[in-house]
Each structure stands twice: as structure tokens, then as C-alpha cells.
Design an enzyme around this catalytic site. Sequence first.
Site, PDB file in Angstrom:
ATOM      1  N   ARG A 257      44.666 -30.095 -73.991  1.00  9.96           N
ATOM      2  CA  ARG A 257      44.091 -31.376 -74.391  1.00  9.96           C
ATOM      3  C   ARG A 257      43.371 -31.154 -75.709  1.00  9.96           C
ATOM      4  NH1 ARG A 257      39.280 -32.699 -71.037  1.00  9.96           N
ATOM      5  NH2 ARG A 257      38.230 -32.197 -72.984  1.00  9.96           N
ATOM      6  N   HIS A 261      37.975 -35.449 -73.548  1.00  9.97           N
ATOM      7  CA  HIS A 261      38.597 -36.147 -72.414  1.00  9.97           C
ATOM      8  C   HIS A 261      38.907 -37.605 -72.771  1.00  9.97           C
ATOM      9  CE1 HIS A 261      39.369 -37.440 -68.317  1.00  9.97           C
ATOM     10  NE2 HIS A 261      38.430 -38.352 -68.428  1.00  9.97           N
ATOM     11  N   TYR A 270      31.204 -27.911 -73.659  1.00 10.28           N
ATOM     12  CA  TYR A 270      31.833 -27.006 -72.688  1.00 10.28           C
ATOM     13  C   TYR A 270      32.998 -26.172 -73.213  1.00 10.28           C
ATOM     14  CZ  TYR A 270      34.833 -31.145 -72.338  1.00 10.28           C
ATOM     15  OH  TYR A 270      35.648 -32.199 -72.625  1.00 10.28           O
TER      16      TYR A 270
HETATM   17  C1  LIG Z   1      39.430 -39.695 -57.250  1.00 14.56           C
HETATM   18  C2  LIG Z   1      38.863 -39.500 -58.610  1.00 14.56           C
HETATM   19  N1  LIG Z   1      37.811 -38.680 -58.775  1.00 14.56           N
HETATM   20  C3  LIG Z   1      37.239 -38.529 -59.974  1.00 14.56           C
HETATM   21  C4  LIG Z   1      37.723 -39.193 -61.059  1.00 14.56           C
HETATM   22  C5  LIG Z   1      37.027 -39.076 -62.409  1.00 14.56           C
HETATM   23  N2  LIG Z   1      37.883 -38.389 -63.362  1.00 14.56           N
HETATM   24  C6  LIG Z   1      38.649 -39.083 -64.233  1.00 14.56           C
HETATM   25  S1  LIG Z   1      39.627 -38.098 -65.116  1.00 14.56           S
HETATM   26  C7  LIG Z   1      39.002 -36.707 -64.397  1.00 14.56           C
HETATM   27  C8  LIG Z   1      39.559 -35.371 -64.790  1.00 14.56           C
HETATM   28  C9  LIG Z   1      41.003 -35.271 -64.445  1.00 14.56           C
HETATM   29  O1  LIG Z   1      41.541 -34.099 -64.930  1.00 14.56           O
HETATM   30  P1  LIG Z   1      43.095 -33.805 -64.877  1.00 14.56           P
HETATM   31  O2  LIG Z   1      43.669 -34.212 -63.564  1.00 14.56           O
HETATM   32  O3  LIG Z   1      43.282 -32.397 -65.259  1.00 14.56           O
HETATM   33  O4  LIG Z   1      43.739 -34.785 -65.949  1.00 14.56           O
HETATM   34  P2  LIG Z   1      43.417 -34.967 -67.506  1.00 14.56           P
HETATM   35  O5  LIG Z   1      42.343 -36.001 -67.599  1.00 14.56           O
HETATM   36  O6  LIG Z   1      43.002 -33.658 -68.061  1.00 14.56           O
HETATM   37  O7  LIG Z   1      44.675 -35.471 -68.070  1.00 14.56           O
HETATM   38  C10 LIG Z   1      38.029 -37.038 -63.466  1.00 14.56           C
HETATM   39  C11 LIG Z   1      37.277 -36.064 -62.665  1.00 14.56           C
HETATM   40  C12 LIG Z   1      38.834 -40.033 -60.856  1.00 14.56           C
HETATM   41  N3  LIG Z   1      39.394 -40.714 -61.860  1.00 14.56           N
HETATM   42  N4  LIG Z   1      39.382 -40.166 -59.631  1.00 14.56           N
END
Ligand SMILES: Cc1ncc(C[n+]2csc(CCOP(=O)(O)OP(=O)(O)O)c2C)c(N)n1
Lengths: 364, 338
Positions: A257, A261, A270
Site C-alpha cells: 500500500r 490507509h 507506524y
Molecule cells: C469488521 C470490520 N472491522 C474493522 C474495520 C475497520 N477497518 C477498515 S479497513 C481496516 C484494515 C483492513 O486491512 P486489510 O484487510 O489488509 O485491507 P486494506 O485496507 O489494507 O486494503 C480496518 C481494520 C472494518 N471495516 N470492518
Amino acid sequence: MPDRTLLPRNVPVQLIDAAGTEHPDEVYPTASPAVLTEGYRSLVISRRVNDQCYSLVRQGRLAVYPSSQGQEACQVAAVSVLDDGDWLFPTYRDSVAVMLRGVAPADAMTLLKGDWHCGYNPHEFRVAPQSTPLATQLLHAVGFAHAAVLKGEPTVVVALCGEGATSEGDFHEAMNFAAVFHLPVVFFVQNNRFAISVPLSRQSAAESLAHKAVGYGMPGEQVDGNDLAALLAVLGSAVDRARAGGGPSLVEAHTYRMQAHTNADDDTRYRDSAEVQEWVARDPLVRLRSYLRGKDALDDTTEAAFAAEADEVAATLRTALNADIAPDAAELFRHVYATSTPQLEEQWASLQGELERSAEGTTP
Amino acid sequence: MTMLREDQPQVGAGVETLSMAAALNRALADELAADDRVVVFGEDIGALGGVFRITDGLTARFGEKRCFDTPIAEAGIVGSAVGMAMNGLRPVVEMQFDAFAYPAFEQVVSHVAKMGNRTRGAVRLPIVIRIPYAGGIGGVEHHCDSSEAYYVHTPGLTVVAPSNPQDAYSLLREAIRFPDPVIFLEPKKLYWAKGSVDVSSTATIGSAQVVREGTDATLIAYGTSVPIALEAADAAAAEGRSLQVVDLRTLSPFDDATVDAAVRSTGRAVVIAEAPGFASMASEVAARISERCFSWLEAPVRRVTGFDIPYAPPKLEHFYLPDVDRVLDAVDSLYWED
Ligand SMILES: Cc1ncc(C[n+]2csc(CCOP(=O)(O)OP(=O)(O)O)c2C)c(N)n1
């Protein structure tokens, strides 16, 4: 005896390295220069869309933008391997893939602009609504594929998630359902190393995420997520397998990434910018360009045409997002149920009354 | 605006001006320092300090063993908090947003809420589940749910929703010391609103508070709706109507005594909440008042709530959210003639 053939390779499949040099593979063929040139065109548009959205969110034209910058090869490959009748189940980070599936750029951004929750008709494009609750869409993908099997249809479903989402229970339930019912689903994990601030090491202690597949009884594979050729080969073979009745599989793409975020995130809290810089050298566009140039498959004229096309997409997006469309409050009540309820009608009438009074300037 | 608060801190020793976010951070730090059984964990709460920075600096100060990031798995977070609490720790966990707490719902309803009762009191679960809740921040879908009704409907849960930095500080400290599980709802749109905080002041879980005196009608609010109620009371005062405001602070168990006394003193009541109104916390408050204060009432109890629709997308949010005008319209409808 465990089926060793289900295990992924120990090293991610790579066909074109970061310098643009090809490494032919005995299992996974490199697509023709013509196919890869077409892929490069999509990469150029995708990058341009990411850059454009980055500006638009800073100008307040998008509520939020989870960028797929650096992950464009994954976005392009996920869509390229689908037949017209196949389905894609994307996340919030996959707006570019949604757009590449044919959704108008502005409609692909509706969710992030904040006009509505989903700006396209999923049935029209065979793209499920982008899912924010992590991993939940994987089960929908499984059910969709199950229905296709029950109905005798040849549909393959590609379900996307990030590496962080593999920690959710729904990920595991989806994998298990897909394997038990032998469904035509390809789980495609874009491992971009970070889940907001949390590194991969806090999500999984497994050798790779692709290794998780074997526990459910399906094959897993790891692939260089910045190598479009490798992605097309690995995902393509997973889709072929699913369509031929070979059941589900899990593909883990190793990518990064490149931006925070979302615009709301501060990644300096971080991670080291040195780490980000390392990945600049592995950019998916740069390597494919140099490979195609080496093959004489990409000349200045073609490149200029791709750039012009990308500019046009960006301009369309800008115009659409800069337009101030008055939000329609009636929408809030219109879609909650197939048939509205007396209570909702009453509530809408009361809001309408408020809006009329404030239009007349008679609000207390 | 006049705020009548018995525990209103005097400026002096131990009193600081803090945002609610800073007050919550301070409460966590103070409890981590006071009791080494307290552990704080959740998603992005370590290096990042939480997406709202409520846990900022805690890992650096107290170490990875006391404050740590988990894999993204809400059922895992709450379920393991149950085990930790059974084994003597006092877990304080963060759900990143209201709607992202739903994967933990089974653990909350089937175990967190019931363990004490199931074991005839042998296993109490001193767990705090912090949940940033409600809207007003222009968040895209799943980032603005008012999910309190699910929790208040579940016997065995204590549900708290502060509306200002002082209560946020005092109630969180109290929640961490509480013998039973507490669902701690943090109104995210008020995270950055500042107020004075006296760290020596204590709050009592289960007590509502009259935060503004008034004689004509009583506005009952909690969390995000308290500032709206206070603003409405100001506006009404300018028009010569005196509105009393009650901040519930704890949603369950319910402080009938404070609410009854307040409503009986004015004879009129409007309940204000952001959640959809049907079968909601606001409905429960209205029902209780109707049953318990019927002979004091001059008019039916009115509710000003969100519409019965999924939370609106950012561009339509302003249509959805209860505001001062809606509150004043409701007050106007309380049978004032005669
Ligand atoms: C059930 C749930 N818990 C927490 C979140 C909050 N949240 C949004 S994105 C994220 C990180 C997700 O990381 P990843 O699956 O690696 O995908 P990326 O965003 O890096 O594409 C979190 C914790 C959420 N959207 N859904």
C-alpha cells in the site's frame, strides 16, 4: 496423506521482475505482448484514477479515498481474468477494479463521494457492492457461486479482500463453505503488508496466507502482486480451474500500500518512509513498461495514446465530482423496503414539510 | 448557558481543559497506572494510538503487554477478553467503529452479558467494551451507526454514553473498576469538544443528571443529543420558554428516580436521540415516563429521533440528524394552550 499439490510455492510466482526482465515459468505462461500491452493500458488508466482521486479527496470532493496506488496490477488482473458473466466481489479499496469492470468512473466513486452507498447496479456490471465490513463479502461470493452451481450456470466468482481481513471469522467460514461445496470461487487476497497501521506479522503467523488454503482442502498460490504477467497467469489458472469444476482456490498477491490507509490516516506514525521507497522500485507500471519496450511492443505513439486516454478518464471524473448535485432526500426513504411502510411515508412527509418551511424561510 | 452540575469542577488543582478524546486517553492511562490487571487491546490501538487517538501513547508508556494491537477479529477480541477476565485481568477493548462491533455480537450477547448469571455470580466479567458510536462526522456507510438499542436490550450489560469530557473521564474510570461488563459508547462527533476535567471527580454509573434547570418542559438526552438539547434550551429561553435538560449518562440500568423527578417537575417531556426511533432507547424512556409519570403529564411524551432508515450517506446526513429545530417543533406540540 495430505495432498502436497495444494500447497503454494515457497516463493511467489514472478514472470517479470522489477527490472522488467522475464523469467519464464514451466507452469505459468507469460501472456503475449499484445495482451500485456492491453494490460499496461489499464495500468496507466488505473494509476491516473488513483492520482486524480488523491487530489479530489484533498479538495473535499470525495469524503474519503482508500487508494490502490501500487496495487494497480492486482486491480487490473482481478478484472481481466473474468468472463462477462462472471462476478466480482470487491472491497472499499477496489474502486479501480469496479471501474475497470465497466462502471462509469463517477459511479464507481459514489460511495466515497458520499452521495449514496453504492453508485451502480450490481446486476448490470456483475460487481457486488463494495464491502466495508471486512471479509463479509467473501461469504456472499460463496453463496453466489453456490447458487450458480445449483442453477447449472458456468459463473466464476472472484472475491477480493486484504490480508487484514483474513483474520476475521468470515474469511475462514467462506473458505470452508467454498471447499466443502466445491464452489467456483477464487479468493484473491491483496496482501499490501498493512491493515491501517497493523503489519502482516500481527495478522498471521503462517508461512504465507496462501498456505491457509491447504487446511480447508483447496489449493493456494502466492504471486508477485506487482507483476501483471504473473497475476494474469496465476489468477487465470485459478479461474479456469474453477470454471472446469475444479473447485475454489486462494491466491495471495504480495504487494504494498504505497499511500496511507486513506487520506484520514497518518502513516508516518507506524512505518518508515524508507520501506515505502523500497517498494517504489517494484512499481507495477515501470517494470511492465520496460518489458514491453524491450519487446518492441510499446512505442511512443501508443504510450501517448494511453496517457491521453487516462487524462480523459481523469477529466470525466473531475467534471462529475466537481458538479454539485443537490442531494435528493426522498432517496433516504425510497429504497428501505420493496414496498414502503406507512411509518416511512409519515416520516418522509414530515421531512418534506420541514424542507418546504425552510425553503419559505419560515423555520422557527 | 448555565450548567447545573453538582460535580462541576472548580478551576484549581487537578482541573484541566481537555477534549473528550484526551479525557478518555487520560482515564485509560490513569487506570493502567492504578491497577496492573488492566489491559487495553484492539485494532490499531498501539503504534497508531487508535483511529481516534484515544489510546495515543499508551503502548509507549505501559508497554506491549498492557496495550497491544490484535489481529482484525472483533469476535476474537471480545471472546478473548472474556477468557482474560475469567483469569483475573480487567480487559478494556476497543471496537474501531459502531458497525464494526457486530462481528463480536455473539460473544457480547451470549457470554459477556450472561456469564455472571449463568455461574450464579461465581464468574463476574469486569470487561469494558469501548465503542465510538453515532454520526455527524460525514462518515461513509458503517461508520455512523447508533447501535445502543441492541445493547440496552440485552440484560446483564451496563451501557454508558457520556456527553462531555468530565463524564467521559469519570465514567470510564468507574467502568474499568466496575465488577460487571460495561458497553462504553463514545459519541465520536464530540471527541474534539473541550471541557474542564477534574481528575479527582468521580461519577456514578447508573445516575442521570439534570444539566440545565427549567420549568416548562424536560428534554431528555444522552451522548450526541445532549449538546442539541442544551442548544434548544438556549433558543427556547430566548423565546421565553424555560426548558430543563437531563443527561442520562447511563442508559442501562436506567435512573428512573432522576428522570421521574425531572419530568414531574415540568409535566412535559421530549426525548432526543440520534438512533432510529422504532423500538429504541428513546422509546423505552418515553414508555417509562408515560407509565410512571402519567398523572403529572400535561401532554403525551414526544420523541425526536433519527428516521427509521439505515444511516444516511455523508451528503444526506443533515436530513437525518435530529437538530434544534426538530426539538423546538416537538416542544411546541406539547399542548401549551390553556
Ligand atoms: C469488521 C470490520 N472491522 C474493522 C474495520 C475497520 N477497518 C477498515 S479497513 C481496516 C484494515 C483492513 O486491512 P486489510 O484487510 O489488509 O485491507 P486494506 O485496507 O489494507 O486494503 C480496518 C481494520 C472494518 N471495516 N470492518
